[in-house]
Write an enzyme that holds these catalytic residues in place. Structure first.
Site, PDB file in Angstrom:
ATOM      1  N   LYS A   1       0.745  -1.168  -0.039  1.00 41.14           N
ATOM      2  CA  LYS A   1      -0.063   0.100   0.049  1.00 41.14           C
ATOM      3  C   LYS A   1       0.780   1.436   0.056  1.00 41.14           C
ATOM      4  CE  LYS A   1      -3.845  -1.998   2.552  1.00 41.14           C
ATOM      5  NZ  LYS A   1      -4.630  -1.983   3.723  1.00 41.14           N
TER       6      LYS A   1
ATOM      7  N   LYS B   1     -12.191  -6.548   4.654  1.00 39.96           N
ATOM      8  CA  LYS B   1     -13.414  -5.356   4.834  1.00 39.96           C
ATOM      9  C   LYS B   1     -13.128  -4.268   3.918  1.00 39.96           C
ATOM     10  CE  LYS B   1     -11.463  -4.673   9.747  1.00 39.96           C
ATOM     11  NZ  LYS B   1     -10.247  -4.118   9.459  1.00 39.96           N
TER      12      LYS B   1
ATOM     13  N   LYS C   1      -7.756 -13.382   0.210  1.00 38.91           N
ATOM     14  CA  LYS C   1      -8.604 -13.469   1.669  1.00 38.91           C
ATOM     15  C   LYS C   1      -9.897 -12.482   1.655  1.00 38.91           C
ATOM     16  CE  LYS C   1      -7.272  -9.553   4.477  1.00 38.91           C
ATOM     17  NZ  LYS C   1      -6.863  -9.035   5.968  1.00 38.91           N
TER      18      LYS C   1
HETATM   19  N1  AQP Z   1     -10.425 -13.506   5.530  1.00 43.94           N
HETATM   20  C1  AQP Z   1     -10.149 -13.498   6.993  1.00 43.94           C
HETATM   21  N2  AQP Z   1     -10.050 -14.891   7.342  1.00 43.94           N
HETATM   22  C2  AQP Z   1      -9.460 -14.972   8.691  1.00 43.94           C
HETATM   23  N3  AQP Z   1      -9.446 -14.041   9.421  1.00 43.94           N
HETATM   24  C3  AQP Z   1      -9.318 -12.723   8.875  1.00 43.94           C
HETATM   25  N4  AQP Z   1      -8.999 -11.461   9.639  1.00 43.94           N
HETATM   26  C4  AQP Z   1      -9.377 -10.460   8.621  1.00 43.94           C
HETATM   27  N5  AQP Z   1      -9.706 -10.999   7.593  1.00 43.94           N
HETATM   28  C5  AQP Z   1      -9.846 -12.467   7.547  1.00 43.94           C
HETATM   29  C6  AQP Z   1      -8.731 -11.453  10.664  1.00 43.94           C
HETATM   30  O1  AQP Z   1      -9.620 -10.334  11.292  1.00 43.94           O
HETATM   31  C7  AQP Z   1      -8.801  -9.672  12.701  1.00 43.94           C
HETATM   32  C8  AQP Z   1      -8.759  -8.141  12.323  1.00 43.94           C
HETATM   33  O2  AQP Z   1      -8.224  -7.729  11.375  1.00 43.94           O
HETATM   34  P1  AQP Z   1      -7.877  -6.198  10.982  1.00 43.94           P
HETATM   35  O3  AQP Z   1      -8.975  -5.348  11.546  1.00 43.94           O
HETATM   36  O4  AQP Z   1      -6.358  -5.880  11.698  1.00 43.94           O
HETATM   37  O5  AQP Z   1      -7.330  -6.062   9.305  1.00 43.94           O
HETATM   38  P2  AQP Z   1      -7.993  -7.009   8.294  1.00 43.94           P
HETATM   39  O6  AQP Z   1      -9.656  -7.140   8.384  1.00 43.94           O
HETATM   40  O7  AQP Z   1      -7.182  -8.302   8.289  1.00 43.94           O
HETATM   41  O8  AQP Z   1      -7.699  -6.101   7.392  1.00 43.94           O
HETATM   42  P3  AQP Z   1      -8.525  -5.441   6.023  1.00 43.94           P
HETATM   43  O9  AQP Z   1      -9.197  -4.234   6.701  1.00 43.94           O
HETATM   44  O10 AQP Z   1      -9.377  -6.489   5.419  1.00 43.94           O
HETATM   45  O11 AQP Z   1      -7.499  -5.002   5.081  1.00 43.94           O
HETATM   46  P4  AQP Z   1      -5.833  -5.160   5.302  1.00 43.94           P
HETATM   47  O12 AQP Z   1      -5.533  -6.539   5.432  1.00 43.94           O
HETATM   48  O13 AQP Z   1      -5.437  -4.544   4.064  1.00 43.94           O
HETATM   49  O14 AQP Z   1      -5.511  -4.539   6.663  1.00 43.94           O
HETATM   50  C9  AQP Z   1      -7.161 -10.010  12.389  1.00 43.94           C
HETATM   51  O15 AQP Z   1      -7.214 -10.919  13.442  1.00 43.94           O
HETATM   52  C10 AQP Z   1      -7.325 -10.879  11.107  1.00 43.94           C
HETATM   53  O16 AQP Z   1      -6.455 -11.931  10.923  1.00 43.94           O
END
Ligand code: AQP
Length: 347
Positions: A133, A217, A214
């Site tokens: 990013k 959100k 994955k």
């Molecule tokens: N698809 C997933 N499968 C299993 N676990 C997931 N988590 C997130 N997506 C999956 C877990 O949810 C927790 C919170 O995550 P976060 O808020 O730190 O961030 P995120 O949801 O992983 O990230 P975003 O917002 O989708 O985007 P990125 O990846 O760009 O930051 C964590 O325990 C995560 O493992």
């Protein structure tokens, strides 16, 4: 249903964690950057609920982490409240665990600076989030580079022994462990070195439309591949029925060759509280039959959660009071570690 039936019968102030075993301390957080997904539920939230009575637990809405990329302050406030309400709706009990909004505890940022003074730039530039990013873009926020130190602070502040997260967080946890060990080696034993705790099933829920990535959100609001916990049941059904499967017809659990079908089986196993997605495959003669069962199973999980969410959302005072008390307890719990780290590093 009246609001009292869906909520803890006592006020959040009747906190019971002091009677829990002191040997296990669990921290985890979710960042309020989007509407939570089924991935957040099975990778994190559901597991928070499962362990809340087994250890001292701190679960945080890590809103400072939402500042690393462009954001809208009003949306951030709204999502912070939505995530806190979902924590409660999913079954977190403020009598059993601490529910805290990260920015309410200044010790997080204070310890983060000490850890920024421990981590190497080379370690930060290797982090996947930064590479994907931010790297090479002059307008990248500095916090996108340094946030892993804040994440390490989040975990280390509470003396966490375990961190239940999805598989995508492995790199962050590794860095946290390295920083804790480096700090302890250099300045004296201050931090507990935490372990990552993996989900047995659905540790990585994949996107329904692109099952090689994955479920995130951050996906666009209109994405058909992302099941949001607050999606109405008919939307959930539509998304599952349109899930990308594979060219074949046979229902088999093969993550490499049939990632779409394997993802559906993972989700089904998780919804049923099972641990054996491969064992479910034989029960279906077509992708359509499998999808119908997955849709039913997901709806059966999210519908009651949404009912509780609606009740809680109608009483924002309860959520705010939970966060106020969570902040008080978290500040008290964090203070000794921060003091020890400051003293050790020479402040
Ligand atoms: N698809 C997933 N499968 C299993 N676990 C997931 N988590 C997130 N997506 C999956 C877990 O949810 C927790 C919170 O995550 P976060 O808020 O730190 O961030 P995120 O949801 O992983 O990230 P975003 O917002 O989708 O985007 P990125 O990846 O760009 O930051 C964590 O325990 C995560 O493992």
């Amino acid at each position: 249903m009246s609001i009292t039936t869906a909520m803890p019968t006592a006020s959040p102030s009747t906190f019971v964690s002091s009677s829990l075993p002191a040997t296990r301390t669990i921290f985890s957080g979710i960042k309020p950057t989007g509407r939570l997904t089924l991935g957040n539920y099975y990778g994190a939230l559901r597991r928070f609920v499962d362990v809340q009575n087994e250890a001292r637990c701190v679960f945080s809405i890590v809103n400072l982490h939402a500042l690393t990329v462009e954001h809208d302050p009003e949306r951030l406030r709204r999502l912070t409240c939505e995530v806190a309400t979902l924590f409660l709706a999913a079954g977190l009990d403020p009598r059993a665990c601490i529910i805290v909004r990260q920015s309410d505890v200044p010790a997080h940022t204070e310890l983060a600076y000490l850890l920024e003074s421990t981590v190497y730039v080379g370690e930060l530039t290797r982090m996947i989030q930064y590479k994907e990013k931010g790297r090479g873009r002059p307008m990248t926020r500095a916090s996108l580079l340094t946030y892993p130190a804040l994440m390490a602070a989040d975990i280390l502040l509470y003396g966490s022994t375990e961190v239940p997260v999805g598989d995508d967080q492995t790199q962050h946890l590794e860095l946290t462990r390295n920083l804790a060990m480096r700090f302890n080696r250099t300045y004296g034993e201050v931090f507990v070195v935490p372990e990552l705790s993996r989900a047995v099933v659905a540790a990585r829920v994949r996107d329904l439309a692109t099952p090689t990535t994955k479920m995130s959100k951050d996906a666009p609001e209109e994405s058909m591949g992302t099941i949001r916990l607050l999606d109405p049941p008919d939307v959930v059904r539509r998304k599952v029925m349109r899930a990308v499967t594979d060219a074949g017809r046979e229902v088999r659990y093969d993550v490499e060759r049939q990632p779409g079908v394997a993802n559906l089986l993972d989700i089904l196993a998780a919804c049923r509280g099972g641990t054996d997605p491969a064992g479910l495959a034989g029960g279906y003669s077509s992708y359509g039959a499998l999808k119908r069962e997955v849709a039913d199973a997901v709806v059966a999980v999210v519908a009651p959660l949404q009912e509780r969410y609606a009740e809680l959302a109608a009483d924002p005072g309860y959520v705010e009071e939970t966060l106020r008390l969570g902040a008080e307890r978290a500040r008290a719990m964090a203070a000794p570690t921060l003091a020890a780290a400051k003293a050790a590093i020479g402040l």
